[in-house]
Design a protein around this motif. Structure first.
Motif, short mmCIF file in Angstrom:
data_model
loop_
_atom_site.label_atom_id
_atom_site.label_comp_id
_atom_site.label_asym_id
_atom_site.label_seq_id
_atom_site.Cartn_x
_atom_site.Cartn_y
_atom_site.Cartn_z
N MET A 1 0.85 -1.18 0.00
CA MET A 1 0.00 0.00 0.00
C MET A 1 0.89 1.23 0.00
O MET A 1 1.89 1.28 0.68
N SER A 2 0.51 2.23 -0.79
CA SER A 2 1.23 3.49 -0.79
C SER A 2 0.25 4.61 -0.49
O SER A 2 -0.92 4.55 -0.86
N THR A 3 0.75 5.64 0.20
CA THR A 3 -0.09 6.77 0.58
C THR A 3 0.64 8.06 0.24
O THR A 3 1.83 8.20 0.50
N VAL A 4 -0.10 8.99 -0.34
CA VAL A 4 0.42 10.32 -0.65
C VAL A 4 -0.53 11.32 -0.02
O VAL A 4 -1.75 11.20 -0.17
N THR A 5 0.04 12.31 0.69
CA THR A 5 -0.76 13.32 1.37
C THR A 5 -0.26 14.71 0.99
O THR A 5 0.94 14.95 0.98
N VAL A 6 -1.20 15.60 0.68
CA VAL A 6 -0.88 16.98 0.32
C VAL A 6 -1.86 17.89 1.05
O VAL A 6 -3.04 17.56 1.18
N SER A 7 -1.39 19.06 1.51
CA SER A 7 -2.24 20.02 2.21
C SER A 7 -2.06 21.41 1.64
O SER A 7 -1.01 21.73 1.08
N GLY A 86 -5.42 -2.77 -11.35
CA GLY A 86 -4.40 -3.34 -10.49
C GLY A 86 -4.34 -2.76 -9.10
O GLY A 86 -3.54 -3.18 -8.28
N ALA A 87 -5.18 -1.77 -8.78
CA ALA A 87 -5.18 -1.17 -7.44
C ALA A 87 -6.53 -0.53 -7.15
O ALA A 87 -7.22 -0.08 -8.05
N ASP A 88 -6.89 -0.53 -5.88
CA ASP A 88 -8.05 0.20 -5.41
C ASP A 88 -7.54 1.44 -4.69
O ASP A 88 -6.51 1.40 -4.01
N TYR A 89 -8.28 2.54 -4.83
CA TYR A 89 -7.85 3.81 -4.26
C TYR A 89 -8.87 4.30 -3.25
O TYR A 89 -10.07 4.12 -3.43
N ARG A 90 -8.35 4.92 -2.22
CA ARG A 90 -9.18 5.58 -1.21
C ARG A 90 -8.65 7.00 -1.10
O ARG A 90 -7.47 7.21 -0.81
N ILE A 91 -9.52 7.98 -1.34
CA ILE A 91 -9.13 9.38 -1.33
C ILE A 91 -9.90 10.04 -0.18
O ILE A 91 -11.14 10.01 -0.16
N VAL A 108 -6.98 22.35 3.95
CA VAL A 108 -7.53 21.23 3.19
C VAL A 108 -6.41 20.21 3.00
O VAL A 108 -5.34 20.54 2.49
N THR A 109 -6.66 18.99 3.44
CA THR A 109 -5.70 17.91 3.27
C THR A 109 -6.36 16.83 2.43
O THR A 109 -7.51 16.46 2.69
N VAL A 110 -5.66 16.38 1.42
CA VAL A 110 -6.16 15.26 0.61
C VAL A 110 -5.11 14.15 0.66
O VAL A 110 -3.93 14.39 0.50
N GLU A 111 -5.60 12.95 0.96
CA GLU A 111 -4.72 11.79 1.08
C GLU A 111 -5.23 10.70 0.14
O GLU A 111 -6.43 10.40 0.13
N GLN A 112 -4.33 10.15 -0.65
CA GLN A 112 -4.71 9.05 -1.53
C GLN A 112 -3.93 7.81 -1.13
O GLN A 112 -2.71 7.83 -1.07
N GLU A 113 -4.66 6.75 -0.86
CA GLU A 113 -4.07 5.46 -0.54
C GLU A 113 -4.33 4.52 -1.72
O GLU A 113 -5.45 4.48 -2.22
N ALA A 114 -3.31 3.80 -2.12
CA ALA A 114 -3.45 2.82 -3.20
C ALA A 114 -3.15 1.43 -2.64
O ALA A 114 -2.10 1.23 -2.03
N VAL A 115 -4.08 0.52 -2.84
CA VAL A 115 -3.91 -0.85 -2.38
C VAL A 115 -3.89 -1.75 -3.61
O VAL A 115 -4.91 -1.88 -4.31
N PRO A 116 -2.72 -2.36 -3.92
CA PRO A 116 -2.66 -3.25 -5.09
C PRO A 116 -3.66 -4.39 -4.95
O PRO A 116 -3.80 -4.98 -3.88
N THR A 117 -4.35 -4.71 -6.04
CA THR A 117 -5.34 -5.78 -6.03
C THR A 117 -4.96 -6.93 -6.95
O THR A 117 -5.62 -7.95 -6.96
N ALA A 118 -3.91 -6.76 -7.73
CA ALA A 118 -3.48 -7.80 -8.65
C ALA A 118 -1.96 -7.92 -8.55
O ALA A 118 -1.27 -7.00 -8.13
#
Length: 160
Positions: A1-7, A86-91, A108-118
Motif C-alpha cells: 500500500m502506498s499513501t500520498v498526502t498533500v495540504s 491493479g489497485a483500489d484507491y481511497r481518497i 484542506v488535506t487530501v490523502e490518496q491510498e493505493a492498495v494493489p489488487t493484482a
C-alpha cells in the motif's frame, strides 16, 4: 500500500470549500484535469453517490475514473473510493477551519491510498513506487490549487 498526502491553506470558509468540493456538475468547470463528469446516481450527495469523471493526462490522453462516496461528513470529511487497474484507491479530503483575518481560512488535506489488487499492481508498485507517488502528488497538488483558485486565494501548500 502506498499513501500520498498533500495540504493547502485556502482563504475561504470550510462550508464554501465543502460546497464546491461536493458539487459534482461543477467539477469539470473548476478541475483543470477534468474534461467531463457523469453523475451515475440520482439524488443528493451522500454515501453511495457515484460519478465518472474523464481526466485528461498531460500527454492529452483521456482517462475515465469512477468514484463512490464512502463517507461524507459536512463540512469536514469526505472519503471516496475508486477502482483502478491493479489497485483500489481511497481518497480522503479533510477540511479544518482555521480562523484568520475576517474571512477565515480552511486547511484542506487530501490523502490518496493505493492498495494493489493484482499481482502486476504489486509489481508495478515496487518498481515504480517513487515515480508513481510523485505523479500522484503532482495531480493532488493541481487539484488543490484548482479548488483554491475556484473558491479563494491559496496562502501556501505543503506535502506531508
Amino acid at each position: 500500500m502506498s499513501t500520498v498526502t498533500v495540504s493547502a491553506f485556502i482563504e475561504a470558509q470550510d462550508v464554501e470549500v465543502w460546497r464546491l468540493l461536493t458539487d459534482l456538475p461543477a467539477r469539470a468547470r473548476w478541475l483543470s484535469a477534468v474534461g467531463a463528469v457523469d453523475v451515475l446516481t440520482p439524488g443528493d450527495f451522500r454515501p453511495g453517490t457515484a460519478w465518472r469523471e474523464t481526466r485528461v493526462r498531460p500527454d492529452g490522453a483521456e482517462a475515465p475514473e469512477e468514484f463512490v462516496v464512502v463517507e461524507a461528513v459536512a463540512p469536514g470529511r469526505l472519503v471516496l473510493s475508486s477502482r483502478g487497474a491493479g489497485a483500489d484507491y481511497r481518497i480522503t479530503w479533510t477540511l479544518r477551519r482555521v480562523e484568520r483575518r475576517r474571512r477565515g481560512c480552511t486547511e484542506v488535506t487530501v490523502e490518496q491510498e493505493a492498495v494493489p489488487t493484482a499481482r502486476y499492481g504489486r509489481m508495478l508498485a515496487l518498481i515504480l513506487g517513487g515515480l508513481a507517488a510523485r505523479a500522484v502528488e503532482g495531480a493532488l497538488r493541481r487539484d488543490l490549487a484548482d479548488l483554491a483558485q475556484a473558491v479563494g486565494p491559496t496562502r501556501s501548500a505543503e506535502a506531508a
